[in-house]
Design an enzyme around this catalytic site. Sequence first.
Site, short mmCIF file in Angstrom:
data_model
loop_
_atom_site.label_atom_id
_atom_site.label_comp_id
_atom_site.label_asym_id
_atom_site.label_seq_id
_atom_site.Cartn_x
_atom_site.Cartn_y
_atom_site.Cartn_z
N HIS A 76 0.96 -1.07 0.05
CA HIS A 76 -0.27 0.17 -0.35
C HIS A 76 0.92 1.62 -0.15
CE1 HIS A 76 -4.44 -1.25 1.25
NE2 HIS A 76 -3.56 -2.11 0.47
N TYR A 209 -9.15 5.37 8.96
CA TYR A 209 -8.76 5.75 9.98
C TYR A 209 -10.36 6.96 9.82
CZ TYR A 209 -4.94 3.61 10.34
OH TYR A 209 -3.23 2.08 11.00
N PRO A 302 -2.88 0.34 19.13
CA PRO A 302 -2.59 -0.15 17.89
C PRO A 302 -2.80 0.78 17.07
CG PRO A 302 -4.87 -1.23 18.98
CD PRO A 302 -3.71 -0.09 20.15
N LYS A 306 2.51 0.38 15.17
CA LYS A 306 3.20 -0.15 15.34
C LYS A 306 4.12 -1.37 16.43
CE LYS A 306 4.58 2.41 12.98
NZ LYS A 306 5.07 2.37 11.63
N TYR A 394 4.98 6.71 9.70
CA TYR A 394 3.82 5.28 9.70
C TYR A 394 4.44 4.25 8.85
CZ TYR A 394 -0.65 2.46 8.92
OH TYR A 394 -1.67 1.77 8.90
P1 FAD Z 1 3.82 -11.72 21.28
O1 FAD Z 1 3.85 -11.70 20.28
O2 FAD Z 1 2.14 -11.62 22.81
O3 FAD Z 1 4.12 -13.59 21.58
C1 FAD Z 1 5.08 -13.50 22.91
C2 FAD Z 1 4.42 -14.93 23.22
O4 FAD Z 1 5.15 -15.69 24.24
C3 FAD Z 1 2.94 -15.81 22.73
O5 FAD Z 1 3.18 -16.61 21.76
C4 FAD Z 1 3.05 -16.14 24.33
O6 FAD Z 1 2.43 -17.42 24.74
C5 FAD Z 1 4.66 -16.46 24.86
N1 FAD Z 1 4.22 -16.49 25.86
C6 FAD Z 1 4.14 -15.45 27.03
N2 FAD Z 1 4.68 -16.91 28.67
C7 FAD Z 1 5.08 -17.48 27.82
C8 FAD Z 1 5.63 -18.30 28.84
N3 FAD Z 1 5.45 -18.38 30.52
N4 FAD Z 1 6.75 -19.29 28.77
C9 FAD Z 1 6.88 -19.60 27.26
N5 FAD Z 1 5.99 -18.37 26.17
C10 FAD Z 1 5.50 -17.70 26.61
N6 FAD Z 1 -0.47 -4.55 17.06
C11 FAD Z 1 -0.57 -3.72 15.63
O7 FAD Z 1 0.66 -3.65 14.98
N7 FAD Z 1 -2.09 -3.86 14.89
C12 FAD Z 1 -2.90 -4.94 16.12
O8 FAD Z 1 -4.35 -4.61 15.11
C13 FAD Z 1 -3.01 -5.70 16.96
N8 FAD Z 1 -3.32 -5.92 17.22
C14 FAD Z 1 -3.71 -6.93 18.66
C15 FAD Z 1 -4.64 -7.54 19.05
C16 FAD Z 1 -4.28 -8.30 20.57
C17 FAD Z 1 -5.34 -9.43 20.93
C18 FAD Z 1 -3.03 -7.95 20.73
C19 FAD Z 1 -3.17 -8.77 22.24
C20 FAD Z 1 -1.77 -7.14 20.57
C21 FAD Z 1 -2.27 -6.39 19.31
N9 FAD Z 1 -1.34 -5.93 18.51
C22 FAD Z 1 -1.54 -5.05 17.50
C23 FAD Z 1 -0.12 -5.75 18.88
C24 FAD Z 1 1.31 -6.85 18.43
O9 FAD Z 1 0.77 -8.14 18.02
C25 FAD Z 1 2.22 -7.06 18.93
O10 FAD Z 1 2.58 -6.31 19.02
C26 FAD Z 1 3.18 -8.36 18.73
O11 FAD Z 1 2.33 -9.37 19.24
C27 FAD Z 1 4.38 -8.00 19.47
O12 FAD Z 1 4.97 -9.43 19.41
P2 FAD Z 1 5.71 -10.49 20.27
O13 FAD Z 1 6.33 -11.59 19.86
O14 FAD Z 1 6.70 -9.17 20.94
O15 FAD Z 1 4.98 -10.94 21.44
C1 DHB Z 2 -4.28 -3.21 11.56
C2 DHB Z 2 -4.20 -2.67 12.34
C3 DHB Z 2 -3.88 -2.09 12.99
O1 DHB Z 2 -3.72 -1.68 14.37
C4 DHB Z 2 -3.92 -0.77 12.33
O2 DHB Z 2 -3.30 0.47 12.59
C5 DHB Z 2 -4.60 -0.49 10.46
C6 DHB Z 2 -3.91 -1.99 10.29
C7 DHB Z 2 -4.31 -4.53 10.66
O3 DHB Z 2 -4.95 -5.60 12.16
O4 DHB Z 2 -5.07 -4.52 9.84
#
Ligand code: FAD
Ligand code: DHB
Length: 399
Positions: A76, A209, A302, A306, A394
């Site tokens: 995009h 948005y 979100p 980021k 962004y």
């Molecule tokens: P995570 O993806 O959270 O991975 C952490 C991993 O550690 C998980 O698989 C978990 O099961 C594992 N874990 C936890 N505790 C333990 C343990 N004790 N032992 C072993 N493993 C463990 N960001 C956006 O930019 N846009 C969005 O729309 C958006 N929507 C989101 C919706 C939800 C419900 C959530 C929770 C987050 C969302 N985010 C979004 C944020 C984005 O998904 C996260 O920033 C991203 O997943 C971060 O990656 P990570 O690897 O740091 O953590």
């Molecule tokens: C999506 C999630 C976001 O938080 C955003 O800012 C844009 C797109 C998505 O899930 O597609």
Amino acid sequence: MSVPDRTTVAIVGSGPAGLLLSHLLVRQGIDSVVLESRPRERVESRQRAGILEHGTVDVLREIGADARMDTQGMPHDGFAFHAHGEEIRVDMAALTGRGVMIWAQTEVVRDLIALRLEQGGPLLFSAEVSAVEKVDGPLGDDGQAVVRYTHDGVEHELHADVVVGCDGFHGVTRRAIPGESVRTFERVYPYSWLGILADAPPSSEELVYARHDRGFALLSMRSPSVTRAYLQVPNDTDPSSWSHEAIWDELEARTALADGSFTLSRGPITDVSVTPMRSYVAEPMRSGRVFLAGDAAHIVPPTGAKGLNLAVADVQVLAEALASWRGTGSQELLDAYSDTALARVWRAEHFSWTMTTMLHRVPDGDPFDDRLARSHLRQVASSQAYRTAIAENYRGLPL
Ligand code: FAD
Ligand code: DHB
């Protein structure tokens, strides 16, 4: 899968941060073990982020996790604000030379897992870490940290020179760092997002948005036939309290343009969930042999897309620092990791807060804040310099 009881880098969590770190370390010839508490199917099916910064796209290409992204992902060049019925387009490609990729976190994680398992891992699912011990002390031969985990009902110990907590906001690794050495910063917002997946073609080619008197709405997509959309809702909203028709009606009301030129496409909703909004930073992102990366160290609301991208940036910085330490013996980059990562984290915290407060409306909130948000959007509409700053943040700043 056979898992050793000693390794150079123990990685807790197989989200985007943990998985990518394990791939970057393989390329540097550094061994690691990834321990994940959930079963593989759970990790691969959690609906989360959808926007990849161009730097995130680049690093996925570097490690070879690009085949499906480059054929099925959607590049995009821009996105639109619908500000109280007026459209403002942000042409990222024209303003900054780069755009973003729509490619869901679920797909990124699926590819990273498949590739890692093909290489032989070690990547262990259903392996819950209960404690990280012997955190303090020098790196190297003088001692190792101990990671305690349970798999198939049996307790195990993994000894590692370095432990990287990639275990998200609710993980255990952050808690292993002595409380007195961590400073936390937090903001909880008075609203949440109700997110849907629907079998409906995207309503427009680019993301929308929207800010409306009724609150925020976001129209995104997962493919040419699947819409992902979000609505601002009160905290503690029960997703089942919204009928599917009410969700579409609300999305339509909030994204409508005053000249009637925007049409929302509807279809069967296949998933509904509610996510609270929070800003959080833990400083520093290291204590002794333990490093934190991704959501384990920081959370952004979100709105700026980021979260996933910050997790990716953290582990890129950390992988380079670990490679430098193993290659030259110098710990200079490891010692700088927290400060280097936090500079980007705070930029993203500010951008995410800015987008969030500009686009949400607190019902019965302070009218002063409402006027500021409207003025902010007028500035975005009238100033190319302002749109350029938004586009740069962004699509992602250089590492
Ligand atoms: P995570 O993806 O959270 O991975 C952490 C991993 O550690 C998980 O698989 C978990 O099961 C594992 N874990 C936890 N505790 C333990 C343990 N004790 N032992 C072993 N493993 C463990 N960001 C956006 O930019 N846009 C969005 O729309 C958006 N929507 C989101 C919706 C939800 C419900 C959530 C929770 C987050 C969302 N985010 C979004 C944020 C984005 O998904 C996260 O920033 C991203 O997943 C971060 O990656 P990570 O690897 O740091 O953590
Ligand atoms: C999506 C999630 C976001 O938080 C955003 O800012 C844009 C797109 C998505 O899930 O597609």
